[in-house]
Design a protein around this motif. Structure first.
Motif, PDB file in Angstrom:
ATOM      1  N   UNK A 191      33.353  28.665  38.440  1.00 17.60           N
ATOM      2  CA  UNK A 191      33.204  29.470  37.225  1.00 17.60           C
ATOM      3  C   UNK A 191      34.304  30.530  37.180  1.00 17.60           C
ATOM      4  N   UNK A 192      34.374  31.214  36.053  1.00 16.96           N
ATOM      5  CA  UNK A 192      35.283  32.345  35.902  1.00 16.96           C
ATOM      6  C   UNK A 192      34.454  33.510  35.390  1.00 16.96           C
ATOM      7  N   UNK A 193      34.261  34.516  36.260  1.00 20.98           N
ATOM      8  CA  UNK A 193      33.456  35.674  35.899  1.00 20.98           C
ATOM      9  C   UNK A 193      34.280  36.936  35.898  1.00 20.98           C
ATOM     10  N   UNK A 194      33.710  38.017  36.458  1.00 17.87           N
ATOM     11  CA  UNK A 194      34.377  39.316  36.430  1.00 17.87           C
ATOM     12  C   UNK A 194      34.854  39.791  37.798  1.00 17.87           C
ATOM     13  N   UNK A 195      34.623  39.019  38.844  1.00 23.01           N
ATOM     14  CA  UNK A 195      35.076  39.431  40.168  1.00 23.01           C
ATOM     15  C   UNK A 195      36.588  39.659  40.149  1.00 23.01           C
ATOM     16  N   UNK A 196      37.039  40.790  40.704  1.00 23.06           N
ATOM     17  CA  UNK A 196      38.451  41.170  40.803  1.00 23.06           C
ATOM     18  C   UNK A 196      39.068  41.567  39.464  1.00 23.06           C
ATOM     19  N   UNK A 197      38.232  41.850  38.466  1.00 25.13           N
ATOM     20  CA  UNK A 197      38.797  42.249  37.169  1.00 25.13           C
ATOM     21  C   UNK A 197      39.517  43.594  37.274  1.00 25.13           C
ATOM     22  N   UNK A 198      39.197  44.388  38.316  1.00 27.15           N
ATOM     23  CA  UNK A 198      39.898  45.646  38.542  1.00 27.15           C
ATOM     24  C   UNK A 198      41.389  45.409  38.723  1.00 27.15           C
ATOM     25  N   UNK A 199      41.739  44.343  39.451  1.00 27.62           N
ATOM     26  CA  UNK A 199      43.151  44.008  39.672  1.00 27.62           C
ATOM     27  C   UNK A 199      43.741  43.209  38.523  1.00 27.62           C
ATOM     28  N   UNK A 200      42.965  42.274  37.985  1.00 26.54           N
ATOM     29  CA  UNK A 200      43.503  41.315  37.031  1.00 26.54           C
ATOM     30  C   UNK A 200      43.324  41.718  35.568  1.00 26.54           C
ATOM     31  N   UNK A 201      42.506  42.738  35.318  1.00 23.24           N
ATOM     32  CA  UNK A 201      42.369  43.383  34.001  1.00 23.24           C
ATOM     33  C   UNK A 201      41.583  42.570  32.970  1.00 23.24           C
ATOM     34  N   UNK A 202      41.799  41.260  32.887  1.00 22.34           N
ATOM     35  CA  UNK A 202      41.081  40.447  31.902  1.00 22.34           C
ATOM     36  C   UNK A 202      40.548  39.181  32.554  1.00 22.34           C
ATOM     37  N   UNK A 203      39.489  38.614  31.966  1.00 23.04           N
ATOM     38  CA  UNK A 203      38.955  37.350  32.468  1.00 23.04           C
ATOM     39  C   UNK A 203      39.953  36.219  32.256  1.00 23.04           C
ATOM     40  N   UNK A 204      40.779  36.342  31.230  1.00 23.20           N
ATOM     41  CA  UNK A 204      41.802  35.323  30.997  1.00 23.20           C
ATOM     42  C   UNK A 204      42.798  35.281  32.156  1.00 23.20           C
ATOM     43  N   UNK A 205      43.107  36.444  32.712  1.00 26.35           N
ATOM     44  CA  UNK A 205      43.978  36.467  33.899  1.00 26.35           C
ATOM     45  C   UNK A 205      43.257  35.911  35.115  1.00 26.35           C
ATOM     46  N   UNK A 206      41.939  36.135  35.203  1.00 24.16           N
ATOM     47  CA  UNK A 206      41.167  35.543  36.299  1.00 24.16           C
ATOM     48  C   UNK A 206      41.209  34.024  36.194  1.00 24.16           C
ATOM     49  N   UNK A 207      41.060  33.498  34.974  1.00 22.60           N
ATOM     50  CA  UNK A 207      41.181  32.047  34.760  1.00 22.60           C
ATOM     51  C   UNK A 207      42.554  31.559  35.201  1.00 22.60           C
ATOM     52  N   UNK A 208      43.589  32.278  34.817  1.00 24.84           N
ATOM     53  CA  UNK A 208      44.954  31.895  35.215  1.00 24.84           C
ATOM     54  C   UNK A 208      45.082  31.840  36.727  1.00 24.84           C
ATOM     55  N   UNK A 209      44.494  32.841  37.402  1.00 21.13           N
ATOM     56  CA  UNK A 209      44.556  32.875  38.870  1.00 21.13           C
ATOM     57  C   UNK A 209      43.808  31.701  39.477  1.00 21.13           C
ATOM     58  N   UNK A 364      31.768  45.728  43.762  1.00 19.59           N
ATOM     59  CA  UNK A 364      33.127  46.250  43.892  1.00 19.59           C
ATOM     60  C   UNK A 364      34.120  45.521  42.986  1.00 19.59           C
ATOM     61  N   UNK A 365      35.291  46.119  42.842  1.00 20.71           N
ATOM     62  CA  UNK A 365      36.464  45.529  42.189  1.00 20.71           C
ATOM     63  C   UNK A 365      36.218  45.180  40.730  1.00 20.71           C
ATOM     64  N   UNK A 366      35.425  46.014  40.041  1.00 18.67           N
ATOM     65  CA  UNK A 366      35.173  45.792  38.619  1.00 18.67           C
ATOM     66  C   UNK A 366      35.944  46.768  37.734  1.00 18.67           C
ATOM     67  N   UNK A 367      36.634  47.726  38.334  1.00 17.71           N
ATOM     68  CA  UNK A 367      37.504  48.621  37.590  1.00 17.71           C
ATOM     69  C   UNK A 367      36.796  49.351  36.460  1.00 17.71           C
ATOM     70  N   UNK A 368      37.428  49.360  35.277  1.00 18.65           N
ATOM     71  CA  UNK A 368      36.887  50.070  34.118  1.00 18.65           C
ATOM     72  C   UNK A 368      35.576  49.474  33.629  1.00 18.65           C
ATOM     73  N   UNK A 369      35.262  48.252  34.077  1.00 16.38           N
ATOM     74  CA  UNK A 369      34.025  47.589  33.647  1.00 16.38           C
ATOM     75  C   UNK A 369      32.837  47.953  34.541  1.00 16.38           C
ATOM     76  N   UNK A 370      33.062  48.771  35.560  1.00 13.09           N
ATOM     77  CA  UNK A 370      32.042  49.003  36.578  1.00 13.09           C
ATOM     78  C   UNK A 370      30.735  49.548  36.005  1.00 13.09           C
TER      79      UNK A 370
END
Length: 447
Positions: A191-209, A364-370
């Motif tokens: 799946x693609x969720x919100x883990x590491x969104x603090x670093x990657x900023x958007x879920x679309x970037x998480x998908x890319x990763x 952790x690692x949810x950044x502005x979404x915490x």
């Protein structure tokens, strides 16, 4: 581990000899001098608070056949005759490069698994499914990063038929490097969720990763994805095969029907074949479908896959159900994200007990979404009928804002344990937080 000559190592890591004392057999690769024994290849890594180069001489004294360093931080004269020393530009890169070289020597199939949540559970299911027909290696514990994956690769030899490797990340580029090292034949994205969104900023970037796991794919490779995930369902067929799994809808290539969520397992059918997965929650249906897709691509019958599911060996601290004094404790303390929190709550409520508690800590690692993410978990728990939310940590207020007055905020974990032990009713409790919170200490004091 298959044999590697020193010339092979030198070529693979693009290094040069600082000291050569003849060909010596290497039986394993290690990055921790405390675990060095005779026959080891020690690779000296550096981090914020440590420098393995300073201990390369200790590794040689303890029996290492060779060491790879990127800095001379010890007395080379004291290591004369003890073993071989190779110096490179960057030992972290050397570790990955050597793993990639070694992977090419292995005549096996590799299944790579990534995703925001569910990587480990899916890894366990895939390995179990394949075990009815093949000798399978799977990632141990949490060895899923740029140090752990290479070490897992070095643990494989040609006695195995298939390796199931878990691949994690915290930023762009990491899974690409792991994919180049592990060279998976089949890739799975849970799946693609919100883990590491603090670093990657958007879920679309998480998908890319996550999609970096397909680095180097061609028409002979297969990508298997959870089609129920809003972002993964947008993936279209490329120059490799894409298989999407999900429940009921004909949109999916492999779909589950007649789903039964039981207290200790899930049951469902796929193409008239019945499957039983001894893991908890609806997400285990999806993980099971991913494993079925892998099994089918590797030549197993549905009967063989279902037989393999009976061999499941689950990694600890993930939805591990314990019972004491008529109370049920679900230990899911290994890590936490909004999606896995909600999945844990679903599992708890499916137990159908009269009084349900969640003990939750920081994600952790949810950044502005915490704040919003913690509040949303609280709202979800309230909606699902959780009776009591107990919490401690930085985001306790957010949980309370979401869950309401039935929230109790504590100064520390010990206070939570004392509170629960004083309850005069039987309960079922889910204990969950990100790894750094060490909520397993709560579980250990309740069971």
């Amino acid at each position: 581990m298959e044999n590697l000559s020193f010339n092979e190592i030198l070529e693979a890591v693009n290094g040069r000899y600082l000291e050569y004392n003849g060909e010596r057999k290497i039986t394993y690769v290690e990055t921790d001098t405390r675990k060095i024994k005779e026959g080891a290849l020690f690779i000296a890594l550096k981090g914020e608070n440590f420098n393995g180069n300073k201990f390369a001489d200790v590794a040689l004294e303890n029996g290492a056949s060779a060491v790879i360093i990127d800095e001379i931080a010890f007395d080379v004269l004291k290591t004369k005759g003890l073993g071989n020393i190779i110096i490179v530009e960057d030992t972290r890169k050397a570790l990955l490069d050597l793993a990639a070289y070694y992977r090419r020597k292995l005549d096996i199939k590799v299944v790579g698994i990534t995703g925001s949540t569910g990587k480990t559970s899916t890894k366990d299911l895939v390995a179990a499914a394949l075990s009815s027909k093949y000798k399978v290696f799977k990632t141990k514990g949490n060895f899923n990063n740029e140090v752990g994956v290479p070490l897992m690769i070095f643990s494989i030899d040609n006695s195995y038929d298939i390796a199931v490797l878990e691949m994690g990340m915290s930023n762009l580029g990491e899974i690409e490097r792991l994919a180049l090292a592990g060279k998976p034949d089949i890739a799975v994205i849970t799946n693609v969720g919100m883990s590491h969104i603090e670093n990657l900023k958007t879920r679309e970037n998480i998908l890319k990763a996550k999609m970096e796991i397909t680095t180097g794919f061609n028409k002979e490779n297969v990508l298997i994805i959870n089609g129920e995930n809003d972002l993964l369902k947008t993936i279209s067929r490329k120059d490799y095969e894409v298989i999407k799994i999900g429940a009921d809808d004909d949109y999916y290539d492999i779909k589950a029907k007649d789903i039964k969520i039981c207290e200790d397992s899930v049951e469902f059918t796929v193409d008239e074949s019945s499957f039983l997965v001894e893991q908890l929650g609806y997400h285990s249906v999806l993980n099971g479908l991913l494993a079925i897709a892998v099994g089918r691509k590797l030549g197993l019958s549905d009967k063989e896959i279902n037989k393999g599911f009976k061999n499941i060996e689950s990694t600890s601290m993930r939805l591990d159900v314990k019972e004491k004094n008529n109370n049920i404790i679900i230990n899911d303390t290994y890590n936490a994200s909004p999606d896995s929190m909600k999945a844990g709550i679903d599992v708890l409520m499916n137990l159908k007990k009269s009084y349900n508690i969640i003990i939750v800590g920081d994600m952790r690692e949810l950044g502005d979404e915490s704040y919003n993410a913690h509040k949303n978990v609280g709202e979800y728990a309230k909606e699902k009928g959780i009776d009591l939310l107990l919490t401690t940590g930085e985001y306790s207020r957010a949980y309370k804002d979401g869950f309401g007055e039935s929230t109790v905020v504590f100064e520390d974990k010990e206070s939570i344990v004392n509170y629960v032990k004083a309850l005069d009713k039987n309960y079922a409790v889910l204990v969950k937080a990100s790894r750094g919170s060490k909520f397993e200490e709560i579980v250990n004091n309740l069971i």
